[in-house]
Design a protein around this motif. Structure first.
Motif, short mmCIF file in Angstrom:
data_model
loop_
_atom_site.label_atom_id
_atom_site.label_comp_id
_atom_site.label_asym_id
_atom_site.label_seq_id
_atom_site.Cartn_x
_atom_site.Cartn_y
_atom_site.Cartn_z
N ILE A 152 0.73 -1.33 0.15
CA ILE A 152 0.12 0.03 0.10
C ILE A 152 0.87 1.33 -0.09
CG2 ILE A 152 -1.65 1.43 1.47
CD1 ILE A 152 -2.85 -1.45 2.38
N MET A 153 2.06 1.19 0.82
CA MET A 153 2.68 2.71 0.92
C MET A 153 3.50 2.68 -0.18
SD MET A 153 1.85 4.22 3.58
CE MET A 153 2.98 5.48 2.86
N ARG A 154 4.06 1.54 -0.93
CA ARG A 154 4.62 1.70 -2.09
C ARG A 154 3.80 2.45 -3.23
NH1 ARG A 154 8.82 0.13 -6.02
NH2 ARG A 154 7.82 -0.13 -8.07
N VAL B 31 1.41 4.51 -2.49
CA VAL B 31 1.36 6.00 -1.96
C VAL B 31 2.28 6.84 -2.39
CG1 VAL B 31 0.80 7.31 0.32
CG2 VAL B 31 -0.45 5.17 -0.11
N GLU B 32 3.52 6.16 -2.02
CA GLU B 32 4.73 6.98 -2.26
C GLU B 32 4.77 7.24 -3.85
OE1 GLU B 32 7.82 4.66 -0.54
OE2 GLU B 32 7.23 4.79 1.39
N SER B 33 4.51 6.31 -4.83
CA SER B 33 4.47 6.65 -6.06
C SER B 33 3.62 7.65 -6.43
CB SER B 33 4.36 5.18 -6.92
OG SER B 33 5.22 4.48 -6.50
N MET B 34 2.26 7.60 -5.88
CA MET B 34 1.52 8.63 -6.18
C MET B 34 1.94 10.01 -5.71
SD MET B 34 -1.22 9.49 -7.72
CE MET B 34 -2.34 8.19 -8.28
N LEU B 35 2.61 9.98 -4.36
CA LEU B 35 2.82 11.28 -4.11
C LEU B 35 3.84 12.01 -4.99
CD1 LEU B 35 2.94 10.67 -0.22
CD2 LEU B 35 1.37 11.88 -1.48
N LEU B 36 4.92 11.02 -5.50
CA LEU B 36 6.02 11.48 -6.42
C LEU B 36 5.33 12.05 -7.65
CD1 LEU B 36 8.71 8.83 -5.98
CD2 LEU B 36 8.92 11.18 -5.37
N ALA B 37 4.23 11.44 -8.19
CA ALA B 37 3.86 11.64 -9.42
C ALA B 37 2.92 13.27 -9.20
CB ALA B 37 2.54 10.82 -9.77
N ILE B 38 2.36 13.43 -8.20
CA ILE B 38 1.70 14.48 -7.74
C ILE B 38 2.50 15.65 -7.57
CG2 ILE B 38 0.45 16.06 -5.93
CD1 ILE B 38 -0.95 13.23 -5.22
N GLN B 39 3.80 15.43 -7.09
CA GLN B 39 4.96 16.59 -7.00
C GLN B 39 5.47 16.83 -8.22
OE1 GLN B 39 8.00 15.83 -3.82
NE2 GLN B 39 9.61 16.07 -5.19
N ALA C 164 12.44 0.18 2.23
CA ALA C 164 13.03 0.68 3.36
C ALA C 164 11.66 1.47 4.01
CB ALA C 164 13.98 1.89 3.29
N ALA C 165 11.15 0.75 4.99
CA ALA C 165 10.32 1.37 6.08
C ALA C 165 10.85 2.24 6.99
CB ALA C 165 9.42 0.34 6.75
#
Length: 1449
Positions: free
Chosen positions: A882-884, A886-894, A991-992
């Motif tokens: 799930i966090m993978r 979310v992290e990918s989507m946050l990078l796309a938004i950035q 890496a968590a």
């Protein structure tokens, strides 16, 4: 060594020469010294020893000379009579004559067209006869005749036949005097001492001149020279061409590998690429002797020679010095050949001796006129009258051309009579039609030669001013002149290629940064509140599963320091948790929270304890490092919602886990193997431990292992574990009186049995962890140990207690105690990839093929209860996936915010995700669209901005702007590497926060062979019919790197992402959005309307316009052209004499790009659900020359083509016939591979017409599509798209048939493809085109397959083992109908090792009728044949249910 200070135009005095020498000193950073005599020069520069070789005068063969001269006269008379017929028709120049060929139906050239060429050839033969001898003249004549006979125009053009008939007479005349094997063809030549005798006899007969005889003797003297390299300088091209043929037939000269080197400015011209190839061969030793004209004297990088021979004497001092300078090796020879009876020797010595010039000036130039040279001020490059003609020829040779058009300049001389009786001349230069200008009038000069030089010099100046020449006065080929290559000189992959890979740091979105994560490190914690935001992880299950563990999971929330964007909350993630169930995961904002530092420390400790077990990394909460760049925590939450969000956190669970004493025992923490020094993974029950790949179908017979013993056994021997003090000693007491009363004695405590279900236990004898399923009250340690499946021999272990005693040396105490029924805790999986082939299978259907759940039975006294409940661990195993996302989507938004144009974030994420991630989306579809749009925009920009540049220049400039190497640089400049997701997600490398992965050599070594060791026997495991076990699926492609924060990306991936971003922006916002993205990335391809140069005027002669049927052509296209000149240009080939009309090459350049863009856009938006691979195949089938050529023939566009090549006319005629035969056959041939390859010209005119419509419509692509959509109809569709024949043959050979292979070879112009099955040739096909040969081989293969099938049906037998390609046929049907691939499963596998038998079943999920019945094949000796056997039955079933046969095309 240079003559430039003396030879430059404009040097009129010694002072001028001195200035030039000083400039030379400065440019070369050198010192020029003056010498008095040669001896001083020889001290500093290696000088060859000069040798003069004399030869006798040749005998004149008067009769042969006279006969050839008489033939010249006859040729002139025939040409004169032929030209009178043309003069009567009013055609006096080549252009008009060619127009009359169409207007009046005169289709043949006449004798006069070939007369001038033939006379030149006859004079060359006569020269060779006098200077080289009868045998060499025969070789010259024979080579001329052979070249004509190989000319593709030979059967159609009268001028070629005219030349051929006369040359045959010359060959016969010369051959009649030569006896078979005479002259120097005698075998005795191979013996050195007989050479003089044989050659001498040839000289006496006049077959070879004494001059050639002397040359051969000179070469033989150097037979044993080390590293032999030689150049023979000759004056005439014919000599340079014939001497290598002479040497090749002399066995005594076998040590020589000879080649010719001639220039451009002659009829037998040598292209620059051929020259460079010859020089390269000379440099590396593949050629050791060059026979060269003056072209080799200077300007070419030729390696040092040890022998230089002047076969013809140098005409000037300059030529002498330069040719002598080629012999630069120490100890080399410079040989001058002279006739003994002439005074040439004395003249040559006088010409080259400078000693008598003391005190006199020899620097006076021949011509000092100001207009005799052109110099570029910025570079100093100079072209003079002498070099201008050759430069113009070279320029024409570099223009884009095909084999139907030989581009060279034409010179039209005009005589001017002066009143005093003298004659002057002027020359008109006509360049090929794809040059920036076509006609140039030269000044009036005193001679023909000077007039030609003057007009060429003026042309060079004009070409430089128009940008066709660089400032070095060389043809401008556009940017990026280097050949396309994958490697640099050192062999390393070049940037932009798939093989060029580099390490890049992983990107982390800025919104995840938080200094708050560092709070609580000090012992004195403040009471200040920390404001954070909490998001609950919401999971909704789609589908059902019989496995209760799949749905028995705890709830979690995510705590961050910043509020997330709404786009992240609207995202739904598919987690592939089981075959028949998908979990839709999302984040739900619960609200802001305020916590104290002490509470934060508690939550951080819980987070570390939980993720260390989930990710199998042994870290301690008190010492683990925290990185503020990635600040978030996982916390457990209850199922009830509260007004106070902080109360939703399960603080009771957090406290009990954090404060548990169990963490003091290394066996309970992650990686106990590290503590014990054995380096084994700790998690149990994983497919990697038990080797389930072998167990699934009962194939692990005879293996020795035990239920809890991994493939390498336990993490340590039990006595090692016991000796470490990790297992407390037991008091044996009254163990015989033990009665089960609801309590179980565990390894370190006693537990209520009812509380144990759902917990996690650690087996102390193996260190592996298990989920507790239930307590088996009806089983204890005295129960008999289960037999191996199929084993009927004596029992190896009498009971479970006996097993543990023998295997481990463990004496079990509580033998009456019930056993624990458990299943292994798996590694954390990647849930983002569709790990199950058929997740759409309905509940209860085909369940026998699904993975079983494997249970083990454990003695409680060997188990430690783990502090983490089972549901908590299972729920936490979903969090990394799930966090993978979310992290990918946050990078796309950035990235979207940085680019600054509103586009859906999901689309940007798609453009940043490579197919190698194996997720449900990737950038390949968008990349296909972006690639076509980028090519189109850049092509339009270059076409409009540079109206003078030809198609070759534009193509290279486009390559320079859109090549993968350039796009890769753009991506690096914008740091796109930090945003790209290019690897399949592996939780072991993730890496968590607070839990960084640890990699060591021992870990990698142990895991690399983890599937190869001993497996658990099926007899020791009890199988229950649960339909899913997500724990037993192998995690493919989990390759551990050296660091979690770095990953390897190929530079091609970065370039692909740039194109994919262009594609998604084009989809979301059209041209405006795509152009905004391109401008941001650094691609400037927008042209201001004011910057567009005005379109060129078309002044087309009426004679040409009358010859074009505009009404029919425009009717076919369905559009009226405003500028007829554009249409005329679009149908004019470069082989057509210009007459003021350019050829179609520039229009083809822009038309190719616009059609590619329009067709790709149409396919992209029409087939929105088509996989990227199929979309690529669809585009390849629609956008290719073969398809466009058939469009041209279908709509009769080819009849309007204006060209001047009979060979092209013939190929078009053959192709039209081939297409008509194709159309008469049923089916739709989307890949267009007929027996006749389409002439590229036909595809080109379709593209050029598209370019003409684009320009005529005011740059409106919609009008182009409106015209071309009906022309391209019917377009290929997924239903009509078969596999490409060549690819189908390759895949059949490589994958789908046992023992099947094909071999391709080429002999001359014929490609041969042979097909073998089990080493026996079953088909062979030949064709000039390799693709055609492969296609024909495939046809032969299919015919044999069909014949074999009919024979089988006739016999009424199922010859399953002999059927070929059945699985491939089944796959083809599924591809065409867009069904999922067939599902195979192993029904049975048995028999002794030397005679295994396999039984397979197959079925397919049809889109309209659901799953087909399962077809079970017969027992076969191999898996491939077993699958084929099942596939045959399914094909028969499909044939009955679907009227269209699978073989139909």
């Amino acid at each position: 060594m240079t003559a430039s200070p003396v030879n430059l135009k404009g040097v009129t005095s010694q002072e001028d020469c001195a200035i030039k020498i000083r400039n030379l000193e400065s440019k070369l950073d050198s010192v020029v010294c003056t010498i008095k005599d040669r001896k001083e020069l020889e001290k500093h520069v290696p000088m060859p020893s000069e040798v003069i070789v004399q030869y006798d005068k040749a005998v004149t063969l008067w009769s042969m000379h006279e006969q050839i001269k008489q033939m010249e006269v006859a040729v002139e008379e025939a040409a004169l009579s032929s030209s009178k017929r043309w003069q009567f028709m009013g055609a006096r120049d080549a252009g008009s004559r060619d127009e009359l060929r169409l207007v009046y139906g005169v289709s043949e050239r006449t004798e006069s067209d070939g007369a001038a060429n033939l006379i030149q050839k006859l004079r060359a033969i006569n020269y060779a006869l006098g200077e080289l001898g009868q045998w060499c003249a025969y070789k010259v004549a024979q080579s001329f005749l052979t070249a004509l006979q190989n000319d593709e125009r030979a059967n159609y053009q009268v001028d070629v036949k005219f030349q051929e008939s006369h040359l045959k007479k010359v060959v016969d005349l010369l051959h009649c005097q030569l006896t078979e094997g005479a002259a120097i063809k005698s075998e005795t030549v191979s013996v050195g001492e007989h050479v003089d005798e044989v050659i001498g006899a040839a000289v006496a007969d006049g077959k070879v001149t004494p001059r050639v005889q002397s040359l051969i003797k000179i070469l033989l003297k150097h037979q044993h020279t080390d590293d032999f390299r030689a150049i023979i300088f000759v004056e005439r091209v014919v000599t340079a061409l014939v001497l290598p043929k002479v040497f090749a037939e002399l066995p005594s000269l076998g040590f020589i590998r000879c080649a010719s080197l001639i220039g451009h400015n002659n009829n037998q011209e040598m292209r620059s690429c051929q020259m460079q190839d010859t020089i390269a061969k000379f440099r590396d030793g593949r050629v050791t002797l060059l026979v060269a004209t003056s072209v080799a004297e200077e300007g070419l990088d030729i390696r040092q020679c040890n022998v230089v021979i002047r076969f013809d004497l140098a005409k000037t001092v300059l030529a002498y010095i330069q040719s002598r300078g080629r012999a630069r090796k120490p100890g080399s020879d410079y040989i001058l050949m002279l006739e003994s009876e002439e005074t040439l020797r004395k003249e040559a010595i006088e010409r080259t001796d400078l000693s008598h010039l003391d005190g006199t000036s020899v620097l006076n130039p021949v011509d000092t006129a100001s207009d005799s040279m052109y110099q570029v001020e910025s570079t100093g490059a100079v072209v003079s009258l002498n070099s201008a003609v050759g430069l113009v020829h070279f320029y024409c040779s570099q223009l884009p051309s095909d084999r139907y058009s030989i581009l060279r300049p034409e010179f039209i001389m005009q005589k001017h009579e002066k009143p005093g009786g003298s004659t002057e001349y002027s020359c008109k230069l006509q360049l090929p039609c794809n040059a920036p200008f076509e006609i140039l009038e030269g000044p009036i000069c005193s001679s023909i030669r000077l007039a030609q030089q003057a007009v060429c010099l003026a042309a060079c100046k004009k070409l430089h001013e128009m940008g066709a020449f660089t400032d070095m006065l060389l043809p401008d080929r556009g940017s990026g002149e280097g050949e396309k290559t994958e490697q640099n000189d050192e062999g390393d992959p070049l940037p932009g290629t798939a093989r060029h890979r580099e390490f890049y740091p992983e990107g982390v979105a800025e919104i995840l940064r938080g200094e708050w994560i560092l709070s609580g490190r000090d012992s004195c914690q403040s009471s200040q509140f920390i404001k954070l935001y909490m998001y609950s992880v919401n999971c909704i299950n789609i589908g059902n599963s019989k496995d209760p563990f799949v749905s028995q999971i705890s709830n979690f929330a995510l705590i961050l320091g910043n509020e997330l964007d709404a786009e992240v909350l609207s995202m739904r993630m598919d987690l592939f948790v089981a075959r028949t169930m998908i979990t839709k995961a999302s984040l739900v904002f619960r609200g802001p929270i305020e916590i104290t530092e002490s509470q934060l420390v508690l939550l951080k400790s819980f987070h570390v304890r939980l993720m260390s077990i989930v990710l199998d990394v042994d870290v301690d909460p008190s010492t683990t490092p925290w990185d503020p760049a990635k600040a978030y925590l996982f916390v457990p939450v209850g199922s009830e919602k509260c007004v106070d969000v902080l109360r939703e956190i399960d603080w009771t669970l957090v406290n009990s886990i954090v404060n548990s004493d169990a963490w003091n025992n290394p066996l309970q923490r992650a990686r106990p193997d590290v503590y014990l020094g054995t380096n084994e993974r700790s998690l149990g029950g994983d497919r990697r431990e038990y080797g389930f790949g072998k167990l699934r179908h009962g194939t692990a017979f005879g293996q020795k292992a035990h239920p809890t013993y991994g493939i390498r056994g336990a993490i340590a021997e039990f006595d090692v574990v016991k000796a470490s003090g990790l297992v407390p000693a037991r008091d044996r007491g009254n163990i015989n009186e033990y009665q089960y009363q609801g309590k179980l004695f565990m390894a370190d405590s006693s537990w209520d049995a009812k509380d144990l279900a759902g917990m996690v236990v650690t087996a102390v004898h193996s260190g592996k962890r298990f989920y507790v399923d239930s307590i088996c009250c009806n089983m204890n340690e005295e129960n008999s140990f289960p037999r191996k499946e199929g084993y009927l021999g004596p029992l190896e272990y009498s009971s479970y207690a006996d097993y543990y005693k023998q295997r481990y040396g463990v004496e079990l105490i509580y033998k009456k105690q019930p056993l624990i029924r458990a299943r292994g805790v798996s590694y954390c999986k990647n849930l983002l990839s569709p790990r199950f082939e058929h997740s759409e299978a309905r509940d209860g259907e085909f369940s026998e093929n699904l993975d079983k759940t494997y249970y083990v039975y454990l003695p409680p006294e060997l188990c430690l209860v783990h502090p983490l409940p089972g549901s908590l661990v299972r729920g936490a195993q979903r969090l990394p996936s799930i966090m993978r996302r979310v992290e990918s989507m946050l990078l796309a938004i950035q990235l979207k915010d940085i680019i600054g144009y509103p586009v859906p974030e999901t689309k940007i994420l798609e453009a940043l995700t490579a197919a190698s991630c194996q997720e449900t989306f990737c950038y390949e579809r968008a990349e296909l669209l972006g690639d076509a749009y980028l090519k189109w925009v850049v092509s339009r920009f270059l076409f409009l901005k540079y109206p003078q540049k030809h198609e070759g220049q534009l193509t290279r400039m486009r390559q320079q702007m859109v090549s993968n190497m350039i796009l890769y640089q753009y991506a690096l400049n914008k740091s796109l590497q930090s945003y790209i997701q290019a690897d399949r997600f592996a939780p072991s490398r993730w890496a968590a926060p607070g839990v960084l992965p640890v990699f060591d050599e021992e870990t990698r070594d142990s895991e690399s062979s983890i599937f190869e060791e001993e497996s658990t026997p099926s007899s020791a495991l009890q199988k229950d019919s649960l339909d899913d076990d997500i724990d037993n699926i192998q995690e493919d492609g989990e390759i551990e790197g050296d660091s979690s924060c770095y990953r390897v990306l190929s530079s091609k991936t970065l370039a692909d992402v740039v194109e994919a971003l262009i594609g998604v922006y084009y989809v979301a916002g059209g041209k405006i959005a795509a152009n905004h993205l391109m401008k941001w990335i650094g691609i400037h391809a927008e042209l201001d309307p004011q910057e567009i140069p005005p379109s060129k005027p078309y002044n087309i002669p009426d004679s040409i316009l009358k010859g074009i049927n505009f009404e029919t052509l425009e009717g076919t296209l369905g559009i009226k052209f405003q500028t007829k000149g554009l249409l005329v240009e679009a149908i004019t080939h470069a082989s057509r004499p210009s007459s003021g009309v350019s050829c179609y090459q520039r229009l083809e350049f822009v038309g190719d790009a616009v059609l590619d863009h329009l067709i790709t856009k149409h396919l992209f938006f029409t087939y929105t659900d088509l996989p990227p691979g199929r979309l690529t195949d669809l585009r390849a089938a629609a956008v290719n020359n073969e398809n466009f050529a058939r469009v041209a023939v279908k709509h009769k566009l080819h009849v309007h083509l204006r060209h001047g090549s009979s060979a092209l006319e013939t190929q078009i005629r053959e192709f039209v016939k081939d297409v008509q035969e194709e159309l008469s056959k049923p089916g739709f041939n989307s890949f267009r591979l007929g027996d006749c390859k389409a002439p590229k010209v036909l595809g080109d005119i379709v593209e050029s017409i598209a370019g003409a419509i684009f320009l005529d419509s005011g740059y409106d692509t919609s009008i182009v599509w409106k015209v071309f959509q009906p022309l391209l109809d019917p377009m290929v569709t997924p239903d009509t798209l078969p596999m490409h024949p060549v690819r189908e043959l390759q895949e059949r050979c490589q994958q789908q048939a046992e023992g099947l292979e094909y071999k391709a070879s080429r002999t001359g112009n014929i490609a041969t493809v042979e097909v073998f099955v089990d080493g026996i040739q079953i088909g062979v096909a030949q064709n000039p085109q390799k693709k055609m040969a492969q296609k024909n081989a495939l046809v032969i293969l299919k015919e044999k397959e069909t014949a074999a099938k009919k024979e089988t049906e006739k016999d009424g037998e199922k010859k399953n083992g002999s059927q070929m390609f059945t699985r491939q046929t089944l796959n083809d049907i599924c591809l065409r109908r867009q069904w999922p691939m067939p599902q195979y499963r192993c029904i049975n596998e048995g028999g002794p090792a030397h005679a295994k038998r396999f039984v397979y079943a197959v079925r397919v999920n049809t889109s309209d009728r659901g799953w087909t019945d399962e077809c079970i094949g017969e027992p076969m000796p191999s898996v491939k044949k077993a699958k084929d056997s099942a596939a045959i039955l399914l094909l028969e079933l499909l044939n009955r249910n679907y009227p269209i046969k699978p073989e139909s095309k």
